[in-house]
Write a protein that holds these residues in place. Structure first.
Motif, mmCIF file in Angstrom:
data_model
loop_
_atom_site.group_PDB
_atom_site.id
_atom_site.type_symbol
_atom_site.label_atom_id
_atom_site.label_comp_id
_atom_site.label_asym_id
_atom_site.label_seq_id
_atom_site.Cartn_x
_atom_site.Cartn_y
_atom_site.Cartn_z
ATOM 1 N N PRO A 169 0.792 -1.239 0.000
ATOM 2 C CA PRO A 169 0.000 0.000 0.000
ATOM 3 C C PRO A 169 0.822 1.287 0.000
ATOM 4 N N ARG A 170 2.123 1.196 0.159
ATOM 5 C CA ARG A 170 2.938 2.410 0.309
ATOM 6 C C ARG A 170 3.303 3.008 -1.051
ATOM 7 N N THR A 182 2.204 8.144 1.243
ATOM 8 C CA THR A 182 1.026 7.481 1.786
ATOM 9 C C THR A 182 1.395 6.052 2.151
ATOM 10 N N GLU A 183 0.955 5.623 3.300
ATOM 11 C CA GLU A 183 1.225 4.248 3.731
ATOM 12 C C GLU A 183 -0.046 3.394 3.742
ATOM 13 N N ASP A 184 -1.145 3.988 3.313
ATOM 14 C CA ASP A 184 -2.414 3.256 3.321
ATOM 15 C C ASP A 184 -3.148 3.349 1.979
ATOM 16 N N HIS A 185 -2.367 3.377 0.908
ATOM 17 C CA HIS A 185 -2.898 3.363 -0.460
ATOM 18 C C HIS A 185 -3.874 4.527 -0.708
ATOM 19 N N GLU A 201 -5.307 6.760 1.145
ATOM 20 C CA GLU A 201 -6.346 7.202 2.076
ATOM 21 C C GLU A 201 -5.885 8.395 2.905
#
Length: 215
Positions: free
Chosen positions: A178-179, A197-200, A202
């Protein structure tokens, strides 16, 4: 002898005595005549050229006003005016030039997007940043460097060609994970904005690869 003869003899004797006394007076030198040559000798004795006489000797000239001025002690060249200021003193209003550099740097983070430090990113993000600044190659050439559409609308609204995305691997996963790093700007190797972003997609935070807070 007759009385007349004795009288004449006495007069002759007295005349002779008187004449002898006059001769003695004329032949005797006067005291003034005797003392003058001695005075002259004393005045000329030891009268050499200038500087021959020791201080305090007879005939030494009296000091003049110029001599008194010359005898004054010379001023100490190390003495300074108490009003002189230290050349090392600086204006207390001077500012640190590093403050100006920091003030010229743009503030990170847009509305709803916090700033983050480079050292807070995962270690796998650092080689991706180097690849972006070098223009590739990338680990996922079909997916990295492509335009990011910002469909979520979290990033500031820009032209469709403004954003690009790049994969940041997550250790332990056998897929992309997701990163992501999303850059903003029309120059691929010199972006104006860097987002992580580490949560795709979000959530995002903005960072600057040239700025890192150490300590």
């Amino acid at each position: 002898m007759s009385r007349t003869a004795r009288t004449v003899g006495a007069l002759v004797a007295a005349t002779a005595l008187l004449l002898s006394g006059c001769v003695d007076v004329d032949s005797t030198p006067s005291s003034e005549t005797q003392t003058e040559p001695a005075s002259a000798e004393r005045s000329t004795e030891g009268s050499g050229g200038p500087g021959d006489l020791l201080p305090g000797a007879e005939g030494t000239s009296q000091p003049t006003a110029d001599d008194a001025i010359d005898d004054r002690p010379a001023a100490d060249p190390t003495d300074t005016d108490p009003t002189d200021t230290d050349p090392t003193d600086t204006d207390p209003t001077d500012t640190d030039p590093t403050d100006d550099d920091q003030s010229e740097q743009p503030e990170l983070g847009a509305p709803g997007i916090p700033a983050c430090d480079l050292l807070d990113l995962p270690a796998t993000a650092l080689p991706v940043i180097e690849d972006i600044e070098a223009g590739g190659p990338y680990d996922y050439p079909r997916n990295d460097g492509v335009h990011f559409q910002n469909r979520e609308g979290i990033l500031p609204d820009e032209d469709r060609d403004f954003y690009r995305e790049f994969t940041v691997e997550t250790p332990g996963l056998d897929h992309r994970g997701p990163r992501r790093i999303v850059t903003g700007g029309f120059e691929e190797t010199d972006p104006e904005h860097w987002y992580f972003t580490e949560d795709h997609y979000e959530s995002f935070c903005e960072f600057d690869p040239d700025r890192a807070e150490v300590g």
